[in-house]
Design a protein around this motif. Sequence first.
Motif, PDB file in Angstrom:
ATOM      1  N   SER A 245     -13.387   0.489   8.988  1.00 51.06           N
ATOM      2  CA  SER A 245     -12.299  -0.052   8.176  1.00 51.06           C
ATOM      3  C   SER A 245     -12.318   0.561   6.785  1.00 51.06           C
ATOM      4  CB  SER A 245     -12.440  -1.581   8.077  1.00 51.06           C
ATOM      5  OG  SER A 245     -11.489  -2.120   7.189  1.00 51.06           O
ATOM      6  N   MET A 246     -11.128   0.680   6.200  1.00 51.04           N
ATOM      7  CA  MET A 246     -10.982   1.258   4.864  1.00 51.04           C
ATOM      8  C   MET A 246     -10.446   0.261   3.843  1.00 51.04           C
ATOM      9  SD  MET A 246     -12.167   4.241   4.938  1.00 51.04           S
ATOM     10  CE  MET A 246     -13.131   4.713   6.389  1.00 51.04           C
ATOM     11  N   ASP A 247     -10.654  -1.039   4.078  1.00 51.52           N
ATOM     12  CA  ASP A 247     -10.243  -2.053   3.102  1.00 51.52           C
ATOM     13  C   ASP A 247     -11.335  -2.204   2.041  1.00 51.52           C
ATOM     14  OD1 ASP A 247     -12.007  -3.077   4.948  1.00 51.52           O
ATOM     15  OD2 ASP A 247     -11.073  -5.069   5.016  1.00 51.52           O
ATOM     16  N   VAL A 248     -11.649  -1.108   1.373  1.00 45.06           N
ATOM     17  CA  VAL A 248     -12.747  -1.013   0.413  1.00 45.06           C
ATOM     18  C   VAL A 248     -12.269  -0.197  -0.784  1.00 45.06           C
ATOM     19  CG1 VAL A 248     -14.549  -1.205   2.170  1.00 45.06           C
ATOM     20  CG2 VAL A 248     -13.642   1.055   1.576  1.00 45.06           C
ATOM     21  N   LYS A 249     -13.133  -0.089  -1.766  1.00 41.25           N
ATOM     22  CA  LYS A 249     -12.823   0.758  -2.920  1.00 41.25           C
ATOM     23  C   LYS A 249     -12.673   2.204  -2.460  1.00 41.25           C
ATOM     24  CE  LYS A 249     -14.590   2.252  -7.430  1.00 41.25           C
ATOM     25  NZ  LYS A 249     -15.667   2.113  -8.423  1.00 41.25           N
ATOM     26  N   ARG A 250     -11.588   2.840  -2.898  1.00 39.88           N
ATOM     27  CA  ARG A 250     -11.333   4.238  -2.570  1.00 39.88           C
ATOM     28  C   ARG A 250     -10.832   4.942  -3.827  1.00 39.88           C
ATOM     29  NH1 ARG A 250      -7.573   3.537   2.732  1.00 39.88           N
ATOM     30  NH2 ARG A 250      -8.077   5.717   3.147  1.00 39.88           N
ATOM     31  N   ILE A 251     -11.176   6.208  -3.963  1.00 39.95           N
ATOM     32  CA  ILE A 251     -10.734   6.987  -5.116  1.00 39.95           C
ATOM     33  C   ILE A 251      -9.880   8.132  -4.590  1.00 39.95           C
ATOM     34  CG2 ILE A 251     -11.448   8.361  -7.096  1.00 39.95           C
ATOM     35  CD1 ILE A 251     -14.021   6.733  -7.198  1.00 39.95           C
ATOM     36  N   MET A 252      -8.561   7.999  -4.693  1.00 41.92           N
ATOM     37  CA  MET A 252      -7.657   9.003  -4.134  1.00 41.92           C
ATOM     38  C   MET A 252      -6.315   8.918  -4.836  1.00 41.92           C
ATOM     39  SD  MET A 252      -6.934   7.258  -0.415  1.00 41.92           S
ATOM     40  CE  MET A 252      -6.067   5.685  -0.242  1.00 41.92           C
ATOM     41  N   SER A 253      -5.545   9.974  -4.707  1.00 35.75           N
ATOM     42  CA  SER A 253      -4.260  10.058  -5.408  1.00 35.75           C
ATOM     43  C   SER A 253      -3.073   9.688  -4.536  1.00 35.75           C
ATOM     44  CB  SER A 253      -4.066  11.476  -5.955  1.00 35.75           C
ATOM     45  OG  SER A 253      -4.100  12.431  -4.900  1.00 35.75           O
ATOM     46  N   ASP A 254      -3.238   9.721  -3.206  1.00 36.08           N
ATOM     47  CA  ASP A 254      -2.109   9.412  -2.323  1.00 36.08           C
ATOM     48  C   ASP A 254      -2.164   7.965  -1.838  1.00 36.08           C
ATOM     49  OD1 ASP A 254      -1.012  11.897  -2.668  1.00 36.08           O
ATOM     50  OD2 ASP A 254      -1.951  12.775  -0.903  1.00 36.08           O
ATOM     51  N   SER A 255      -1.186   7.570  -1.030  1.00 28.75           N
ATOM     52  CA  SER A 255      -0.961   6.160  -0.708  1.00 28.75           C
ATOM     53  C   SER A 255      -1.484   5.783   0.674  1.00 28.75           C
ATOM     54  CB  SER A 255       0.539   5.848  -0.769  1.00 28.75           C
ATOM     55  OG  SER A 255       1.059   6.173  -2.046  1.00 28.75           O
ATOM     56  N   SER A 256      -2.245   4.685   0.713  1.00 25.92           N
ATOM     57  CA  SER A 256      -2.771   4.182   1.980  1.00 25.92           C
ATOM     58  C   SER A 256      -1.657   3.547   2.805  1.00 25.92           C
ATOM     59  CB  SER A 256      -3.874   3.156   1.711  1.00 25.92           C
ATOM     60  OG  SER A 256      -4.293   2.540   2.907  1.00 25.92           O
ATOM     61  N   LEU A 257      -1.666   3.818   4.115  1.00 23.36           N
ATOM     62  CA  LEU A 257      -0.692   3.237   5.040  1.00 23.36           C
ATOM     63  C   LEU A 257      -1.282   2.067   5.814  1.00 23.36           C
ATOM     64  CD1 LEU A 257       0.845   6.523   6.477  1.00 23.36           C
ATOM     65  CD2 LEU A 257       1.820   5.035   4.710  1.00 23.36           C
ATOM     66  N   SER A 258      -2.552   2.179   6.206  1.00 23.90           N
ATOM     67  CA  SER A 258      -3.230   1.144   6.973  1.00 23.90           C
ATOM     68  C   SER A 258      -4.731   1.308   6.771  1.00 23.90           C
ATOM     69  CB  SER A 258      -2.881   1.256   8.456  1.00 23.90           C
ATOM     70  OG  SER A 258      -3.620   0.316   9.221  1.00 23.90           O
ATOM     71  N   ASN A 259      -5.459   0.180   6.866  1.00 18.10           N
ATOM     72  CA  ASN A 259      -6.896   0.219   6.606  1.00 18.10           C
ATOM     73  C   ASN A 259      -7.763   0.176   7.860  1.00 18.10           C
ATOM     74  OD1 ASN A 259      -6.714   0.342   3.770  1.00 18.10           O
ATOM     75  ND2 ASN A 259      -6.402  -1.867   3.640  1.00 18.10           N
ATOM     76  N   ASP A 260      -7.188  -0.188   9.005  1.00 19.49           N
ATOM     77  CA  ASP A 260      -7.968  -0.326  10.233  1.00 19.49           C
ATOM     78  C   ASP A 260      -7.901   0.967  11.037  1.00 19.49           C
ATOM     79  OD1 ASP A 260      -9.323  -1.132  12.472  1.00 19.49           O
ATOM     80  OD2 ASP A 260      -8.206  -2.988  12.758  1.00 19.49           O
ATOM     81  N   CYS A 261      -9.046   1.632  11.192  1.00 18.95           N
ATOM     82  CA  CYS A 261      -9.084   2.920  11.901  1.00 18.95           C
ATOM     83  C   CYS A 261      -9.206   2.762  13.414  1.00 18.95           C
ATOM     84  CB  CYS A 261     -10.252   3.759  11.392  1.00 18.95           C
ATOM     85  SG  CYS A 261     -10.325   3.960   9.595  1.00 18.95           S
ATOM     86  N   TYR A 262      -9.455   1.545  13.895  1.00 17.78           N
ATOM     87  CA  TYR A 262      -9.700   1.289  15.319  1.00 17.78           C
ATOM     88  C   TYR A 262      -8.494   1.691  16.152  1.00 17.78           C
ATOM     89  CZ  TYR A 262     -10.970  -1.515  19.474  1.00 17.78           C
ATOM     90  OH  TYR A 262     -11.285  -1.941  20.751  1.00 17.78           O
ATOM     91  N   ASN A 263      -8.729   2.517  17.179  1.00 14.54           N
ATOM     92  CA  ASN A 263      -7.627   3.081  17.950  1.00 14.54           C
ATOM     93  C   ASN A 263      -6.824   2.048  18.733  1.00 14.54           C
ATOM     94  OD1 ASN A 263     -10.045   3.027  19.898  1.00 14.54           O
ATOM     95  ND2 ASN A 263      -8.380   3.575  21.270  1.00 14.54           N
TER      96      ASN A 263
END
Length: 399
Positions: A245-263
């Motif tokens: 999961s990516m519902d955590v602190k992130r350092i990036m310039s573009d926009s998150s679409l979803s936080n759950d990577c599970y297929n």
Amino acid sequence: MGWENTPAQPKAGPASFQVRDTDGPVEMVTGPPPYYSTQGQDYSDYPRRNMRSQSAAPWWNPRSWSKKTWAIVVAAAIIILIIVIVVPVEVTKANRYPNYTKLNYALADEYSGTTFFDKFNYFVGYDPAQGFVHYVPREQATQLNLTYASEDSAIIRVDTSVGPESVPDASTGRFSVRLESQTQYENGLFIFDVKHTPFGCGTWPALWLVDPANWPDHGEIDVMEAANKATDGNQMTLHTTDGCSMDVKRIMSDSSLSNDCYNATDNNAGCGVRGSAATYGSAYNDAQGGIIAMEWRNEGIRVWQFGRSNIPTDITAKNPDPSSWGSASADFPNTNCDIGSHFKNQSIIANIDLCGQYASALYASSGCPSNCTDYVANNPDAFTSAFWEFGRFEVYKAT
């Protein structure tokens, strides 16, 4: 007239006397006051009455508190404990972030020039993602001019020769290409020089990494992906098994679409990040493309995009240093995702799919005509812009 304290004193009975009134005699009854015995009584412990009010106990004295007051005090104490203990823990947890220390990279593999395709296998047959394509072998791709390379560029195209009057026609799918690198990688820094991206109604192109024989167990890293007219920009996505999961602190310039990577979540949408419109499609191509770099390490997976006029000099000098590039376009840290266990044995894949699970789902909302498969089968000229043009691919390993 006073109280009598002697117990043997006889109680006085009523006495009477007469008083004369002008109207005649009036009998009056009188006697001594009532008798109160005090024998055996000790009044020393009786509370003394005071005409002044007794002073109340101070508010800070717990002995004077009621049950309601105690309940309020206990609740307040619990809240304070939560603030003092739990909140700092949660704040610390929310701010966890891996230590992306600088790594020194050395060139380990390269795909370039006229031998660009020699290190790839051509996937042959129908598309595993239900695309409306026939992936052809190298010989047929060469014959149809779908893949060719020069010293400066390697081209991958969709067929534009087969129309509705052709025999056979494209009613069961259009010819296209899917390349899979013969070498499989674990960790590293991948530098892709992308000069032109495919786009157009019905297209679903991608530049990605995956273990074709072990999906989704070994994960998937989508470096460049778009569908149809591709006006929304590049999408960078991870697809994994459960527990990433990516519902955590992130350092990036573009926009998150979803936080759950599970297929298995949201029809395998993955945890995607989308760039600006200039990162893919006609706007990107008009600017002569650029460099897209993907760093894969145990601390996380990061992707950067650099326009042609903004490529770091350390990349052109083949001495790349991601620590000097600033915030990534997409950041996938290992905070709630064990990168080492979710991503293994990845091949580099470049393909141009048509329709399929993704492009078909977005086809109508993309403003495209008819339906996806009919449009693809009957309009070969619509795919003149549906091609990849690559400069070189470089793979670096940490030393």
